[in-house]
Design an enzyme around this catalytic site. Structure first.
Site, mmCIF file in Angstrom:
data_model
loop_
_atom_site.group_PDB
_atom_site.id
_atom_site.type_symbol
_atom_site.label_atom_id
_atom_site.label_comp_id
_atom_site.label_asym_id
_atom_site.label_seq_id
_atom_site.Cartn_x
_atom_site.Cartn_y
_atom_site.Cartn_z
ATOM 1 N N ASP A 189 0.842 -1.195 0.000
ATOM 2 C CA ASP A 189 0.000 0.000 0.000
ATOM 3 C C ASP A 189 0.879 1.248 0.000
ATOM 4 O O ASP A 189 1.943 1.255 -0.621
ATOM 5 C CB ASP A 189 -0.918 -0.043 1.232
ATOM 6 C CG ASP A 189 -2.264 0.617 0.999
ATOM 7 O OD1 ASP A 189 -2.291 1.852 0.884
ATOM 8 O OD2 ASP A 189 -3.288 -0.097 0.948
ATOM 9 N N ASP A 198 -1.418 2.965 18.390
ATOM 10 C CA ASP A 198 -2.217 1.744 18.321
ATOM 11 C C ASP A 198 -1.556 0.669 17.461
ATOM 12 O O ASP A 198 -2.094 -0.428 17.317
ATOM 13 C CB ASP A 198 -3.613 2.055 17.757
ATOM 14 C CG ASP A 198 -4.726 1.629 18.717
ATOM 15 O OD1 ASP A 198 -4.415 0.993 19.740
ATOM 16 O OD2 ASP A 198 -5.899 1.925 18.428
ATOM 17 N N ASP A 208 10.348 0.118 1.003
ATOM 18 C CA ASP A 208 9.726 1.246 0.306
ATOM 19 C C ASP A 208 10.188 1.196 -1.139
ATOM 20 O O ASP A 208 11.350 1.475 -1.435
ATOM 21 C CB ASP A 208 10.147 2.565 0.957
ATOM 22 C CG ASP A 208 9.396 3.771 0.402
ATOM 23 O OD1 ASP A 208 9.003 3.726 -0.780
ATOM 24 O OD2 ASP A 208 9.222 4.753 1.145
ATOM 25 N N THR A 215 12.059 1.523 5.015
ATOM 26 C CA THR A 215 11.472 0.300 5.551
ATOM 27 C C THR A 215 9.966 0.227 5.390
ATOM 28 O O THR A 215 9.353 -0.721 5.867
ATOM 29 C CB THR A 215 11.803 0.197 7.049
ATOM 30 O OG1 THR A 215 11.231 1.333 7.730
ATOM 31 C CG2 THR A 215 13.311 0.172 7.273
ATOM 32 N N GLN A 217 7.903 2.070 6.903
ATOM 33 C CA GLN A 217 7.287 2.363 8.198
ATOM 34 C C GLN A 217 6.837 3.818 8.330
ATOM 35 O O GLN A 217 6.652 4.306 9.441
ATOM 36 C CB GLN A 217 8.258 2.006 9.320
ATOM 37 C CG GLN A 217 8.521 0.506 9.408
ATOM 38 C CD GLN A 217 9.609 0.177 10.398
ATOM 39 O OE1 GLN A 217 10.652 0.817 10.430
ATOM 40 N NE2 GLN A 217 9.371 -0.829 11.218
ATOM 41 N N HIS A 223 -3.500 5.963 3.665
ATOM 42 C CA HIS A 223 -4.334 4.821 3.290
ATOM 43 C C HIS A 223 -3.811 3.515 3.881
ATOM 44 O O HIS A 223 -4.562 2.715 4.451
ATOM 45 C CB HIS A 223 -4.395 4.741 1.767
ATOM 46 C CG HIS A 223 -5.336 3.714 1.229
ATOM 47 N ND1 HIS A 223 -4.948 2.434 0.924
ATOM 48 C CD2 HIS A 223 -6.654 3.784 0.935
ATOM 49 C CE1 HIS A 223 -5.979 1.756 0.459
ATOM 50 N NE2 HIS A 223 -7.036 2.554 0.452
ATOM 51 N N ASN A 237 -6.175 -1.907 25.010
ATOM 52 C CA ASN A 237 -5.163 -1.033 25.602
ATOM 53 C C ASN A 237 -5.733 0.324 26.012
ATOM 54 O O ASN A 237 -4.989 1.235 26.356
ATOM 55 C CB ASN A 237 -3.992 -0.836 24.634
ATOM 56 C CG ASN A 237 -4.404 -0.176 23.324
ATOM 57 O OD1 ASN A 237 -5.595 -0.061 23.034
ATOM 58 N ND2 ASN A 237 -3.430 0.251 22.541
ATOM 59 N N ASN A 315 -14.055 0.235 -6.382
ATOM 60 C CA ASN A 315 -15.047 1.217 -5.933
ATOM 61 C C ASN A 315 -15.777 1.917 -7.072
ATOM 62 O O ASN A 315 -16.418 2.926 -6.842
ATOM 63 C CB ASN A 315 -14.357 2.323 -5.116
ATOM 64 C CG ASN A 315 -13.819 1.832 -3.804
ATOM 65 O OD1 ASN A 315 -14.102 0.723 -3.391
ATOM 66 N ND2 ASN A 315 -13.036 2.659 -3.149
ATOM 67 N N SER A 392 -11.382 -0.983 -0.090
ATOM 68 C CA SER A 392 -10.079 -0.971 0.575
ATOM 69 C C SER A 392 -10.204 -1.304 2.052
ATOM 70 O O SER A 392 -9.270 -1.831 2.653
ATOM 71 C CB SER A 392 -9.432 0.410 0.444
ATOM 72 O OG SER A 392 -8.733 0.544 -0.750
#
Length: 649
Positions: A189, A198, A208, A215, A217, A223, A237, A315, A392
């Site tokens: 993605d 979270d 990437d 990475t 991250q 998205h 939590n 979509n 998605s």
């Protein structure tokens, strides 16, 4: 003619989110106010995915030899009339894994030459023009999200009450059987924000492919972070939301840019990367109306490695009578969406809180199941949370259900897990399978109930040994690193092999370092001594080369083989100017096309072409005064190279 530029890569596609987003650049979405985050800010402890990719499955074969025969014009049918053309080629590396390369040609003429060059390489499996995918049509309508009563006590996450999909899917009851622990869900993605509170400790180190470093991250679009939270946001939590498979890990593979679009070649490379780095489920919340052979081959590869591939159905289901400037099949109607429509992929439609198909959700024979996809609240970059709608959002609920199944029944194959997903779905719409809901709404609780469907093992009486058994050889892991992966032809690199047991103990014995040119079929191997788990050898690299290490094994340690490493080589080119002429020499010539370029009016322009030969040097005459350079085109085993500048008097 200017030379092409060879870059390694692997349809970057439109992120299929319709609804609310804080980023006006996000694809197929409509901005709205973000939900304020609950008060909490902690730095995540980031886990790491395996470094060494697993070997390719022997049964993988590309889906078909696209672009290898017939008129070149057919391959370039979808290429732009003007400007750069990205020509994508598919090969298999020495370990049998799919490898995608992209040649950026400056125009259709050079693209035709690139196609011919690729066809001349014996190992080429497919050739196609890369496709850019962007948003088609407006945002999908948002429907009011109801809140059903929970069958079990809710977890204490701050926004749990807004997560109607978890009520529909009986999440708290599901978690008594499985949470997805031990599973890795790859989110191919726009990246994933690993710093989100979270998702702390849940996001592995990925890759990437948009910027060819990093990475995965971080997420400049949002998205991918939303998708990841649906799967694996922490539960119980007291913060934010809960993911349906909150015990699973997320492997981020960034293939979409900040606008939520990219290239098919990167998606193909991302799928292959995920399959090679431990993913048990791959989620593809992206799509395009085009069937790309590289993406299909990558999916076939993942399926052959026992990975379940889940994708959004799309979509773009819209009434053409309600669209200004309608183009049926593009911005209205019901276009087929890929990769969801590829064989073996679980295509997922979207439903609302009343279990009705979302108006935007595409339909067809490729829809396998449905899942919640309207006003879904999930994580968003910068510690935020957001409601979004789209297939998605439905796709990761199905992917999370697969992760739960594979966690509860670890002996199940990918095909068995997929069959359980569809076989336990709750029928919606017309009785039986239909094009709007497929087999029906995913039911994780039903999927985890009952036997796994596998025969119980039969235990034979244990024989009484007359003598103590000989200990079985321990498993080993062989890795390989090289001191450089891109060199000038003729330079040497140091290849270092590591051989260790699964517990990390270094092995002593004999290994082989094997290498071959990328244009050759046979490897040449040399024995090297392994001491305390390490062996090293210097290798001269005269052209593009594959290298791998193989540990022969001992009486107490099993044999093992590393993944292959590709070393790229570029030729050395020198140039010298004179009066009305220049001379150049190419070391390691392959009769490559050499473009003589002059700097004029702020740009380099090709004035003459020649060929690299085995002669000591070549002279090009009849040149005007100015600054010049030569560009040597890539060959099958050498990269392109540009010389330094020289003056012609």
């Amino acid at each position: 003619m200017p030379a092409t530029t060879q870059v390694l890569g692997t349809i970057a596609a439109l992120a299929l989110a319709a609804g609310l987003t804080a980023s006006p650049a996000a694809a197929d979405v409509r901005p709205a106010a973000a939900v304020p985050p609950p008060a909490l800010s902690t730095a995540p402890a980031v886990s790491t995915a395996p470094d060494d990719a697993a070997p390719a499955p022997e049964e993988w074969q590309p889906s078909g030899p696209a672009g290898l025969t017939g008129p070149v014009s057919e391959v370039l049918a979808d290429a732009p009339e003007r400007g750069p053309v990205r020509v994508v080629t598919l090969t298999a590396d020495s370990a049998g894994r799919p490898e995608v390369s992209v040649t950026v040609a400056e125009d259709r003429g050079e693209a035709a030459e690139a196609v011919q060059d690729a066809r001349a390489v014996p190992d080429t499996l497919a050739i196609a023009v890369d496709s850019k995918v962007s948003a088609v049509g407006g945002a999908s309508p948002l429907l009011a999200a109801g809140t059903a009563s929970a069958a079990a006590a809710w977890v204490d996450d701050a926004y749990r009450g807004a997560q109607w999909p978890l009520n529909t899917l009986s999440a708290e009851s599901v978690w008594k059987s499985a949470t997805g622990a031990g599973q890795i869900v790859a989110v191919v993605d726009s990246g994933v924000d690993a710093a989100h509170p979270d998702l702390a400790g849940t996001v592995l180190s990925g890759t990437d492919l948009v910027v060819d470093r990093g990475t995965g991250q971080s997420d400049p679009n949002g998205h991918g972070t939303h998708v990841a939270g649906i799967v694996a946001a922490k539960a119980g939590n007291g913060v934010g939301i809960a993911g349906l498979a909150h015990g699973a890990k997320i492997l981020p593979v960034r293939v979409l840019d900040a606008d939520g679009s990219g290239w098919s070649s990167d998606v193909a490379a991302g799928i292959t990367y995920a399959a090679d780095h431990g993913a048990t489920v791959i989620n593809l919340s992206l799509g395009s109306p085009g069937s790309d052979p590289m993406v299909r081959s990558a999916i076939d590869y993942a399926l052959a490695k026992d990975v379940v591939v889940v994708a959004a159905a799309g979509n773009s289901a819209q009434d053409c009578s309600k669209v200004s400037n309608p183009y049926p099949g593009e911005n209205c109607g019901n276009p087929v969406n890929y990769p969801a429509a590829f064989p073996g992929v679980v295509g997922v439609a979207a439903t609302d809180s009343a279990d009705a198909r979302a108006a935007f959700s595409e339909y067809g024979s490729y829809v396998d199941v449905a899942a919640p996809g309207v006003r879904v609240r999930s994580t968003y970059p910068s510690s935020r949370y957001l409601d979004m709608s789209g297939t998605s959002m439905a796709s990761p609920y199905a992917a999370a259900t697969v992760a739960l199944i594979r966690a509860k029944f670890p002996a199940m194959s990918a095909a068995q897990a997929t069959a359980r997903l569809t076989g336990t779905a709750r029928d919606l719409g017309t009785a039986g399978r239909d094009p709007y809901y497929g087999a029906g709404l995913v039911q994780p609780l039903a999927a985890l109930s009952g036997p796994s469907g596998e025969a119980a093992p039969v235990t034979a009486p244990a024989p009484t040994p007359a003598t103590a058994p000989t200990p079985a050889p321990v498993s080993t892991v062989t890795g390989l690193k090289v001191s450089a992966t891109t060199v000038t032809a003729g330079q040497s690199v140091v290849a270092t092999a590591t051989v260790r047991t699964s517990s990390g103990t270094g092995i002593t014995g004999t290994a082989q370092l094997c290498s071959r040119r990328v244009t050759a079929r046979a490897y040449s191997c040399a024995n090297v001594a392994v001491r305390d788990g390490i062996a090293a050898k210097s290798l001269r690299v005269d052209a593009g080369t594959y290298v791998y290490a193989r540990f022969a094994g001992t009486a107490t340690a099993k044999a093992s083989t590393s993944a292959a490493v590709r070393i790229h080589a570029r030729p050395k080119a020198t140039v010298a100017g004179g009066r009305g002429k220049l001379s150049f020499q190419v070391y390691q010539p392959r009769r490559q096309r050499v473009s003589v370029q002059r700097y004029h009016r702020g740009a380099w322009r090709t004035v003459k072409t020649s060929a690299a030969s085995s002669t000591a040097s070549r002279t090009v005459s009849g040149l005007s005064r100015g600054t010049y350079r030569v560009v040597v085109a890539a060959s099958a085993d050498l990269l392109t190279v540009t010389s330094g500048k020289t003056a012609v008097r």
